[in-house]
Design an enzyme around this catalytic site. Structure first.
Site, mmCIF file in Angstrom:
data_model
loop_
_atom_site.group_PDB
_atom_site.id
_atom_site.type_symbol
_atom_site.label_atom_id
_atom_site.label_comp_id
_atom_site.label_asym_id
_atom_site.label_seq_id
_atom_site.Cartn_x
_atom_site.Cartn_y
_atom_site.Cartn_z
ATOM 1 N N VAL A 46 -4.575 69.207 64.415
ATOM 2 C CA VAL A 46 -3.238 68.807 64.718
ATOM 3 C C VAL A 46 -2.185 69.354 63.701
ATOM 4 C CG1 VAL A 46 -1.530 67.031 65.092
ATOM 5 C CG2 VAL A 46 -4.156 66.640 65.630
ATOM 6 N N HIS A 159 0.459 72.045 59.198
ATOM 7 C CA HIS A 159 -0.898 71.488 59.603
ATOM 8 C C HIS A 159 -0.947 69.950 59.214
ATOM 9 C CE1 HIS A 159 -5.201 70.697 59.900
ATOM 10 N NE2 HIS A 159 -5.074 71.659 60.955
ATOM 11 N N HIS A 160 -1.424 68.983 59.918
ATOM 12 C CA HIS A 160 -1.282 67.752 59.528
ATOM 13 C C HIS A 160 -2.131 67.328 58.357
ATOM 14 C CE1 HIS A 160 -0.149 63.687 60.465
ATOM 15 N NE2 HIS A 160 0.189 63.824 61.700
ATOM 16 N N SER A 161 -3.064 68.163 58.033
ATOM 17 C CA SER A 161 -3.639 67.939 56.655
ATOM 18 C C SER A 161 -2.875 67.895 55.591
ATOM 19 C CB SER A 161 -5.186 69.089 56.620
ATOM 20 O OG SER A 161 -4.437 70.340 56.438
ATOM 21 N N ASN A 346 -1.690 61.855 53.930
ATOM 22 C CA ASN A 346 -1.616 61.071 55.287
ATOM 23 C C ASN A 346 -1.850 59.667 55.077
ATOM 24 O OD1 ASN A 346 -1.475 63.164 57.531
ATOM 25 N ND2 ASN A 346 -2.779 64.107 56.114
#
Length: 494
Positions: A46, A159-161, A346
């Site tokens: 994602v 990037h969601h990371s 996150n």
């Protein structure tokens, strides 16, 4: 604290490659967190897309080095994610950053016809590509093109990371200032207050425990076989690999406040109620069109075409941080404090949030139903459970097994839902007054994501849609807007 000067007084900032800061030792060659690793698994790759509209034209030669210098203060923006040869785990590895590979400034006609459509297509094309692992997983696009709402656009793709929406929003806003007072940071609703997602005062331990057990039971069922009804909003297998269409609709925050005051609920309750009403209206029309296609000609505008007992749920994300405080220091000397105060990552849990899909005689029932559901979710440990469950599931069963579980939960529900509070005041970002913020994602295994963000006196619904599943996303925007009008009219008669 230093304030941002005007564009005329801004000087070019030398951007050093491979910037080294005291806090880098906290992250150099450290493995990615379990949740960050999940965002590299099939079906969960994602990206966050954040669009900032500017009220003035961008000056790339001025803004680009300042923008990059601000981002590179955080080591995740100057690190590769590299697989360790021995353990196989992804680690943060410092690297040299060539800003020309991360900041894209296309040559555009600033007064082109159809600028809004161009920007929409530009964003859709971005969703067709991923950033190669040979460089840090982010880029920024500066579009000097006049749209109906802005003179220019800054588009972040991250990037969601690297981090969740709240940490990224805090980073962006940390380098902005209030227009009315350039020496003051913007404020977010509820900033400096403790997170209240587990605020269950007076409900009792038994009630919390019961809600948590029910939520966990549904979570397990959803992870293995409990799927939502196959409605015109639910995407097919592999939808995460398809390009997205990003559209938005901006509504008046005062309308939400009027309903909130009348029903003694929260803004979030009203947002969820409006969403439930909008989804019901949209699906009712789509089912009516399907009946017409199949030869049924009785198409009354207010007729209920919805099947009974539709199961439609959202993966609803919760911020698990203790506060939403914006922490920023604009000088290099303050980096250690920034690292201590504003950890990235996150830090999110989620709940499986059911929407009651139906045509209600009383529009206010949508709000009441949404409030009852979200109150039960708040009075549970579900967000914390999902966060810890995935963390320890990875530890004991491995990242691939966790990726499968995570993908099943997302795919078996219908949509992602998220909201991030925006500034309460008009803000200037790097000397550019912001016209609007908008955030969304692509790469999720759902045909629809609804992200809600506030800014000054407005609330914006941002939709990320698969065009094959939802070919008319603006109709869904119309349904959300019309639902708010009907709900407001029910509490504030004209």
């Amino acid at each position: 604290m230093d304030s941002f000067p005007s564009l005329r007084t801004l000087k070019k900032v030398e951007v050093r490659q491979n910037l080294r800061f005291p806090e880098r030792n906290d992250e150099d060659e450290q493995p990615l967190s379990p949740v960050a690793r999940l965002f590299h698994q099939p079906g969960s790759n994602v990206y966050i897309v954040a669009i900032m509209g500017s009220k003035i034209k961008l000056q790339p030669d001025v803004i680009k080095p300042i923008l990059i210098h601000a981002l590179l203060k955080h080591p995740r923006f100057s690190s590769l994610q590299v697989k360790d040869k021995h353990s196989g785990e992804l680690k943060w590895i410092p690297t040299k950053v060539d800003i020309e590979n991360h900041v894209i400034v296309p040559e555009l006609d600033p007064n082109m016809d159809g600028a809004d459509e161009f920007v929409e297509d530009y964003l859709s094309n971005l969703s067709k590509t991923n950033i190669p692992n040979s460089k840090p997983l982010w880029d920024i696009h500066l579009l000097n093109v006049k749209t109906s709402e802005a003179e220019a656009l800054i588009i972040y793709r991250i990037h969601h990371s690297i981090g969740d929406g709240m940490s990224l929003m805090a980073l962006i806003l940390a380098h902005s200032r209030q227009v009315s007072d350039p020496s003051v940071l913007p404020t977010l609703p509820g900033m400096n207050k403790k997170s209240n997602h587990l605020n269950c005062t007076g409900l009792g331990f038994v009630y919390i425990l019961w809600n948590s057990l029910v939520a966990i039971f549904v979570f397990v069922l959803t992870a293995f076989f409990l799927k939502d009804t196959q409605t015109p909003l639910k995407g097919p297998a592999g939808v995460e690999l398809k390009p997205r269409r990003f559209v938005r609709r901006t509504l008046n925050l005062q309308d939400f406040k009027s309903v909130k005051s009348a029903l003694h609920c929260t803004i979030n309750d009203v947002v969820l109620g409006v969403t439930q009403a909008g989804l019901s209206r949209y699906l009712n029309r789509r089912y009516g069109e399907l009946q017409k296609y199949n030869g049924v000609t009785d198409q009354e505008k207010e007729k209920n075409y919805l099947p009974k007992n539709i199961r439609l749920r959202a993966t609803f994300f919760f911020n698990l941080r203790a506060s939403t405080k914006i922490n920023v220091l604009v000088t290099d000397e303050g980096i250690e404090e920034q690292a201590r105060m504003a950890r990235f990552g996150n830090k999110i849990g989620y709940v499986i949030l059911p929407f009651n899909i139906g045509i209600q005689a009383d529009p206010l029932d949508y709000i009441r139903q949404a409030k009852a559901v979200i109150d039960r979710k708040k009075a549970s440990l579900e967000p914390l459970f999902t966060y810890l469950f995935l963390k320890y599931f990875i530890k004991f069963f491995g990242i691939k097994a966790a990726g499968v579980i995570c993908h099943n939960i997302f795919f078996n529900t219908t949509l992602w839902f998220s909201n991030v509070p925006g500034p309460q005041e008009e803000v200037s970002l790097y000397g550019h007054q912001m016209a609007f913020p908008a955030c969304s994602c692509y790469g999720q295994p759902n045909a629809l994501m609804i992200h809600v963000i506030s800014y000054t006196d407005k609330i914006t619904f941002v939709l990320s849609t698969d065009e094959d599943t939802i070919p008319d996303p603006y109709s869904l925007c119309d349904d959300l807007e019309e639902s708010l009008k009907l709900i407001k009219a029910a509490v504030v008669p004209s």
